[in-house]
Design a protein around this motif. Structure first.
Motif, short mmCIF file in Angstrom:
data_model
loop_
_atom_site.label_atom_id
_atom_site.label_comp_id
_atom_site.label_asym_id
_atom_site.label_seq_id
_atom_site.Cartn_x
_atom_site.Cartn_y
_atom_site.Cartn_z
N ILE A 5 55.61 4.71 -7.35
CA ILE A 5 55.98 3.30 -7.21
C ILE A 5 56.71 3.06 -5.90
O ILE A 5 56.43 2.11 -5.17
N ASP A 6 57.67 3.96 -5.56
CA ASP A 6 58.41 3.80 -4.31
C ASP A 6 57.47 3.86 -3.12
O ASP A 6 57.59 3.09 -2.16
N GLY A 7 56.52 4.80 -3.18
CA GLY A 7 55.57 4.91 -2.09
C GLY A 7 54.74 3.64 -1.96
O GLY A 7 54.47 3.16 -0.86
N GLY A 8 54.33 3.07 -3.11
CA GLY A 8 53.58 1.83 -3.07
C GLY A 8 54.41 0.69 -2.51
O GLY A 8 53.91 -0.14 -1.75
N ASP A 9 55.69 0.65 -2.88
CA ASP A 9 56.58 -0.38 -2.34
C ASP A 9 56.69 -0.27 -0.83
O ASP A 9 56.67 -1.28 -0.11
N ARG A 10 56.83 0.97 -0.36
CA ARG A 10 56.95 1.16 1.10
C ARG A 10 55.66 0.75 1.80
O ARG A 10 55.69 0.16 2.89
N ALA A 11 54.53 1.07 1.20
CA ALA A 11 53.24 0.69 1.79
C ALA A 11 53.11 -0.83 1.83
O ALA A 11 52.64 -1.41 2.83
N ASP A 12 53.53 -1.50 0.76
CA ASP A 12 53.49 -2.97 0.74
C ASP A 12 54.41 -3.54 1.82
O ASP A 12 54.05 -4.53 2.49
N ALA A 13 55.57 -2.95 1.98
CA ALA A 13 56.51 -3.43 2.99
C ALA A 13 55.91 -3.28 4.39
O ALA A 13 56.05 -4.18 5.23
N ARG A 14 55.24 -2.15 4.65
CA ARG A 14 54.62 -1.95 5.96
C ARG A 14 53.51 -2.97 6.18
O ARG A 14 53.37 -3.51 7.30
N ARG A 15 52.72 -3.22 5.17
CA ARG A 15 51.65 -4.21 5.30
C ARG A 15 52.21 -5.60 5.56
O ARG A 15 51.70 -6.35 6.41
N ASN A 16 53.26 -5.97 4.82
CA ASN A 16 53.86 -7.28 5.03
C ASN A 16 54.45 -7.42 6.43
O ASN A 16 54.33 -8.47 7.07
N ARG A 17 55.08 -6.37 6.90
CA ARG A 17 55.65 -6.40 8.25
C ARG A 17 54.54 -6.58 9.29
O ARG A 17 54.68 -7.37 10.23
N ALA A 18 53.44 -5.86 9.12
CA ALA A 18 52.32 -5.98 10.05
C ALA A 18 51.73 -7.39 10.01
O ALA A 18 51.37 -7.96 11.05
N LYS A 19 51.64 -7.98 8.79
CA LYS A 19 51.13 -9.35 8.67
C LYS A 19 52.02 -10.34 9.41
O LYS A 19 51.55 -11.25 10.10
N VAL A 20 53.34 -10.17 9.25
CA VAL A 20 54.28 -11.09 9.90
C VAL A 20 54.18 -10.95 11.42
O VAL A 20 54.18 -11.96 12.14
N LEU A 21 54.12 -9.72 11.91
CA LEU A 21 54.01 -9.52 13.36
C LEU A 21 52.74 -10.15 13.92
O LEU A 21 52.76 -10.80 14.96
N SER A 22 51.63 -9.95 13.23
CA SER A 22 50.37 -10.52 13.69
C SER A 22 50.42 -12.04 13.68
O SER A 22 50.01 -12.71 14.64
N ALA A 23 50.93 -12.61 12.60
CA ALA A 23 51.02 -14.07 12.50
C ALA A 23 51.97 -14.64 13.54
O ALA A 23 51.70 -15.68 14.15
N ALA A 24 53.10 -13.96 13.76
CA ALA A 24 54.07 -14.45 14.74
C ALA A 24 53.50 -14.40 16.15
O ALA A 24 53.66 -15.35 16.93
N GLY A 25 52.82 -13.30 16.50
CA GLY A 25 52.23 -13.20 17.83
C GLY A 25 51.24 -14.31 18.09
O GLY A 25 51.24 -14.94 19.15
N ALA A 26 50.37 -14.59 17.10
CA ALA A 26 49.39 -15.66 17.26
C ALA A 26 50.06 -17.03 17.32
O ALA A 26 49.69 -17.89 18.13
N ALA A 27 51.07 -17.25 16.48
CA ALA A 27 51.75 -18.55 16.46
C ALA A 27 52.50 -18.82 17.75
O ALA A 27 52.45 -19.92 18.30
#
Length: 244
Positions: A5-27
């Motif tokens: 579960i912890d590993g899945g949480d960390r993977a989700d956090a990494r994905r969310n961070r990457a989504k935010v960075l991509s969206a912020a760069g484009a915006a």
């Protein structure tokens, strides 16, 4: 089970961070730096709280976006060094830097203009970027594909100028053609600068082009070489001599 579960949480956090960075760069590239974090969160498909957990301020987000841009370029430069000939790798990398930096202009302007930020992440990325640029430059110079005597700071300043030139053209393809023409000035075969004389801020190349406007001249098989491209430049030069 907890570890999974912890590993899945960390993977989700990494994905969310990457989504935010991509969206912020484009915006930021599309709308400037005044984009609210809430808009960036919606664009990334996450909640505003998720953005703040990863980036407690817009300054931190801006730093991370620019560092990610540099890290992407670093990875590209390293791939080019491994897969391409030195000269091809250097010029391909430099063109990529100009193209991508032109789109990220607003972010670059703010980050470089505000020296007060504590920017350890960005500072580390800048240092690695310079190392890759230096390695590419020196390899291309050893291969004879780039003028000797140029340093990484010269090339970085040159890239800034090319980025501004690309941004000034509405026709992107025409702008890229100008950038490629400018990049050719880094090759050893281009010797216009050494042969040039300067007067009144106008660049004239003796023996290589029109002395008034610098346009290329067709060589004459016999007789004296041409000095001007036409009557307009000849008259302009004559008026300049009379004024002197």
């Amino acid at each position: 089970m907890t570890a999974v579960i912890d590993g899945g949480d960390r993977a989700d956090a990494r994905r969310n961070r990457a989504k935010v960075l991509s969206a912020a760069g484009a915006a930021f590239a599309e709308h400037g730096l005044d984009v609210p974090l809430g808009d960036i969160a919606r664009r990334a498909g996450v909640g505003t709280g998720t953005v703040y957990r990863h980036f407690p301020s817009k300054q931190a987000l801006l730093e991370a976006v620019h560092a990610q841009h540099l890290n992407d370029l670093i990875a590209s430069g390293e791939r080019r060094m491994a897969r391409s000939a030195p000269t091809e790798a250097f010029f391909g990398f430099l063109l990529e830097v100009v193209e991508t930096s032109q789109r990220r202009g607003p972010v670059c302007d703010l980050v470089t203009a505000d020296p007060s930020w504590p920017r350890p992440v960005l500072t580390a990325a800048v240092q690695r970027f310079r190392q890759v640029l230096t390695a590419l430059l020196h390899a291309a110079q050893r291969a004879g594909g780039v003028r000797p005597g140029l340093g990484p700071e010269d090339v970085a300043a040159f890239a800034v100028g090319c980025t501004a030139m690309l941004a000034a053209r509405r026709d992107r393809q025409a702008g890229l053609a100008l950038v490629r023409l400018a990049l050719d000035g880094l090759r050893p075969s281009t010797s216009v600068t050494e042969q040039a004389s300067f007067r009144d801020g106008v660049h004239r190349t003796i023996g290589a082009g029109c002395e008034e406007c610098g346009a290329a001249l067709a060589p004459r098989p016999t007789g004296r070489p041409l000095r001007y491209c036409g009557a307009t430049c000849r008259q302009r030069a004559r008026r300049r001599r009379l004024a002197d």
